[in-house]
Design a protein around this motif. Sequence first.
Motif, PDB file in Angstrom:
ATOM      1  N   ALA A  92      49.010  44.859  42.377  1.00 47.01           N
ATOM      2  CA  ALA A  92      47.843  45.679  42.734  1.00 47.01           C
ATOM      3  C   ALA A  92      46.593  44.842  42.997  1.00 47.01           C
ATOM      4  CB  ALA A  92      47.560  46.699  41.635  1.00 47.01           C
ATOM      5  N   SER A  93      46.581  43.607  42.527  1.00 49.70           N
ATOM      6  CA  SER A  93      45.424  42.758  42.801  1.00 49.70           C
ATOM      7  C   SER A  93      45.406  42.303  44.263  1.00 49.70           C
ATOM      8  CB  SER A  93      45.392  41.555  41.860  1.00 49.70           C
ATOM      9  OG  SER A  93      46.457  40.681  42.128  1.00 49.70           O
ATOM     10  N   ARG A  98      43.138  52.231  44.211  1.00 40.20           N
ATOM     11  CA  ARG A  98      42.419  52.819  43.068  1.00 40.20           C
ATOM     12  C   ARG A  98      42.650  52.004  41.785  1.00 40.20           C
ATOM     13  NH1 ARG A  98      38.562  54.518  44.604  1.00 40.20           N
ATOM     14  NH2 ARG A  98      38.182  55.535  42.626  1.00 40.20           N
ATOM     15  N   ILE A  99      43.833  51.412  41.634  1.00 44.10           N
ATOM     16  CA  ILE A  99      44.100  50.581  40.458  1.00 44.10           C
ATOM     17  C   ILE A  99      43.108  49.424  40.427  1.00 44.10           C
ATOM     18  CG2 ILE A  99      45.752  49.043  39.309  1.00 44.10           C
ATOM     19  CD1 ILE A  99      48.005  50.786  40.557  1.00 44.10           C
ATOM     20  N   TYR A 100      42.959  48.768  41.573  1.00 45.00           N
ATOM     21  CA  TYR A 100      42.025  47.647  41.664  1.00 45.00           C
ATOM     22  C   TYR A 100      40.593  48.111  41.405  1.00 45.00           C
ATOM     23  CZ  TYR A 100      39.126  43.961  43.553  1.00 45.00           C
ATOM     24  OH  TYR A 100      38.165  43.006  43.698  1.00 45.00           O
ATOM     25  N   ALA A 101      40.208  49.208  42.045  1.00 41.64           N
ATOM     26  CA  ALA A 101      38.833  49.699  41.899  1.00 41.64           C
ATOM     27  C   ALA A 101      38.528  50.077  40.451  1.00 41.64           C
ATOM     28  CB  ALA A 101      38.610  50.898  42.825  1.00 41.64           C
ATOM     29  N   LEU A 103      40.185  48.875  37.584  1.00 34.83           N
ATOM     30  CA  LEU A 103      40.262  47.733  36.661  1.00 34.83           C
ATOM     31  C   LEU A 103      39.376  46.560  37.062  1.00 34.83           C
ATOM     32  CD1 LEU A 103      44.068  47.596  35.859  1.00 34.83           C
ATOM     33  CD2 LEU A 103      42.239  48.505  34.447  1.00 34.83           C
ATOM     34  N   LYS A 104      38.983  46.482  38.325  1.00 30.75           N
ATOM     35  CA  LYS A 104      38.200  45.391  38.894  1.00 30.75           C
ATOM     36  C   LYS A 104      38.991  44.076  39.012  1.00 30.75           C
ATOM     37  CE  LYS A 104      33.816  47.348  38.518  1.00 30.75           C
ATOM     38  NZ  LYS A 104      34.226  48.669  38.810  1.00 30.75           N
ATOM     39  N   HIS A 105      39.779  43.740  38.002  1.00 26.93           N
ATOM     40  CA  HIS A 105      40.542  42.490  38.022  1.00 26.93           C
ATOM     41  C   HIS A 105      41.950  42.720  37.460  1.00 26.93           C
ATOM     42  CE1 HIS A 105      37.015  40.300  39.237  1.00 26.93           C
ATOM     43  NE2 HIS A 105      36.348  41.001  38.342  1.00 26.93           N
ATOM     44  N   PRO A 106      42.785  43.449  38.213  1.00 29.31           N
ATOM     45  CA  PRO A 106      44.135  43.748  37.708  1.00 29.31           C
ATOM     46  C   PRO A 106      45.004  42.508  37.521  1.00 29.31           C
ATOM     47  CG  PRO A 106      43.905  44.477  39.978  1.00 29.31           C
ATOM     48  CD  PRO A 106      42.548  44.061  39.522  1.00 29.31           C
ATOM     49  N   MET A 107      44.730  41.421  38.271  1.00 27.74           N
ATOM     50  CA  MET A 107      45.500  40.189  38.084  1.00 27.74           C
ATOM     51  C   MET A 107      45.321  39.674  36.659  1.00 27.74           C
ATOM     52  SD  MET A 107      47.350  37.573  39.260  1.00 27.74           S
ATOM     53  CE  MET A 107      47.214  37.472  41.027  1.00 27.74           C
ATOM     54  N   LEU A 108      44.080  39.626  36.193  1.00 27.00           N
ATOM     55  CA  LEU A 108      43.817  39.149  34.837  1.00 27.00           C
ATOM     56  C   LEU A 108      44.395  40.106  33.799  1.00 27.00           C
ATOM     57  CD1 LEU A 108      40.187  37.772  35.230  1.00 27.00           C
ATOM     58  CD2 LEU A 108      42.322  36.480  35.088  1.00 27.00           C
ATOM     59  N   ALA A 109      44.310  41.405  34.069  1.00 24.57           N
ATOM     60  CA  ALA A 109      44.902  42.388  33.147  1.00 24.57           C
ATOM     61  C   ALA A 109      46.417  42.196  33.085  1.00 24.57           C
ATOM     62  CB  ALA A 109      44.551  43.808  33.583  1.00 24.57           C
ATOM     63  N   GLY A 110      47.045  41.951  34.235  1.00 29.01           N
ATOM     64  CA  GLY A 110      48.485  41.722  34.277  1.00 29.01           C
ATOM     65  C   GLY A 110      48.890  40.451  33.542  1.00 29.01           C
ATOM     66  N   ILE A 111      48.108  39.387  33.710  1.00 24.48           N
ATOM     67  CA  ILE A 111      48.405  38.130  33.016  1.00 24.48           C
ATOM     68  C   ILE A 111      48.244  38.308  31.506  1.00 24.48           C
ATOM     69  CG2 ILE A 111      47.591  35.759  32.628  1.00 24.48           C
ATOM     70  CD1 ILE A 111      47.013  35.678  35.681  1.00 24.48           C
ATOM     71  N   LYS A 112      47.189  39.007  31.097  1.00 24.40           N
ATOM     72  CA  LYS A 112      46.995  39.247  29.658  1.00 24.40           C
ATOM     73  C   LYS A 112      48.148  40.060  29.081  1.00 24.40           C
ATOM     74  CE  LYS A 112      42.630  40.604  30.230  1.00 24.40           C
ATOM     75  NZ  LYS A 112      41.268  41.116  29.962  1.00 24.40           N
ATOM     76  N   LEU A 113      48.587  41.080  29.812  1.00 30.38           N
ATOM     77  CA  LEU A 113      49.695  41.913  29.344  1.00 30.38           C
ATOM     78  C   LEU A 113      50.994  41.105  29.297  1.00 30.38           C
ATOM     79  CD1 LEU A 113      50.340  44.758  28.383  1.00 30.38           C
ATOM     80  CD2 LEU A 113      50.685  45.423  30.771  1.00 30.38           C
ATOM     81  N   TRP A 114      51.248  40.299  30.333  1.00 33.38           N
ATOM     82  CA  TRP A 114      52.432  39.432  30.382  1.00 33.38           C
ATOM     83  C   TRP A 114      52.445  38.474  29.188  1.00 33.38           C
ATOM     84  CZ3 TRP A 114      51.954  34.033  31.259  1.00 33.38           C
ATOM     85  CH2 TRP A 114      53.165  33.351  31.419  1.00 33.38           C
ATOM     86  N   ALA A 115      51.321  37.808  28.954  1.00 37.81           N
ATOM     87  CA  ALA A 115      51.246  36.822  27.876  1.00 37.81           C
ATOM     88  C   ALA A 115      51.376  37.484  26.508  1.00 37.81           C
ATOM     89  CB  ALA A 115      49.933  36.043  27.973  1.00 37.81           C
ATOM     90  N   ALA A 116      50.649  38.575  26.297  1.00 41.13           N
ATOM     91  CA  ALA A 116      50.710  39.270  24.999  1.00 41.13           C
ATOM     92  C   ALA A 116      52.118  39.798  24.735  1.00 41.13           C
ATOM     93  CB  ALA A 116      49.697  40.410  24.966  1.00 41.13           C
TER      94      ALA A 116
END
Length: 194
Positions: A92-93, A98-101, A103-116
């Motif tokens: 989505a990044s 709408r996901i991007y709009a 969250l503003k930064h879905p890439m970072l949210a995805g990386i945080k979720l992946w890592a956690a």
Amino acid sequence: MGLLVMILGLALFFATHVFTTKREARAQAIARLGEGTYKILYAVVSLAGLALIIWGFAHYRSSGWIDVWYPPKAMKHITLALMLPAVILVVASYLRGRIYATLKHPMLAGIKLWAAAHLLANGDLGSIILFGSFLGWAVYDRISLKHRTDSGGPPIPVGGVSNDLIAIVVGVVAYLALAFAFHPVVIGVPVIGV
């Protein structure tokens, strides 16, 4: 040895990524080197760091494994479930809707979720360092974005809900490919039946 190589790779990889958050220093480097040279140097150092991370982690897994804690088996299933939205957020990044709009930064949210998610399922020292580093960097980068004058991302136009639907479909396909082809073949760890 593998753990040290991985840590060196992480240091290289994140040094380049943290440097880009220092906008003044980055602008000076681009002015001195030229944009093309800066981008090539950035890519070479990042790829070298990534190669060292991959080689070091593979070597660590094969010969230097160090257990710190033993996650319950259920954590692997939770990780598998969390990876679907993580992959969709990364997609989505690039397919901005709408996901991007929202969250503003879905890439970072995805990386945080992946890592956690991976921290939940892996209790060895190498995994804790690897995934903890990515989580720490993503948190740092998100906080640093609040203090920057630019968004930090390429200028991709934001679309509507259709981009979100495409991101979800592509994310699901990518998730299935990662879970059932890439992870067991390349990483050597099956995601189902563990």
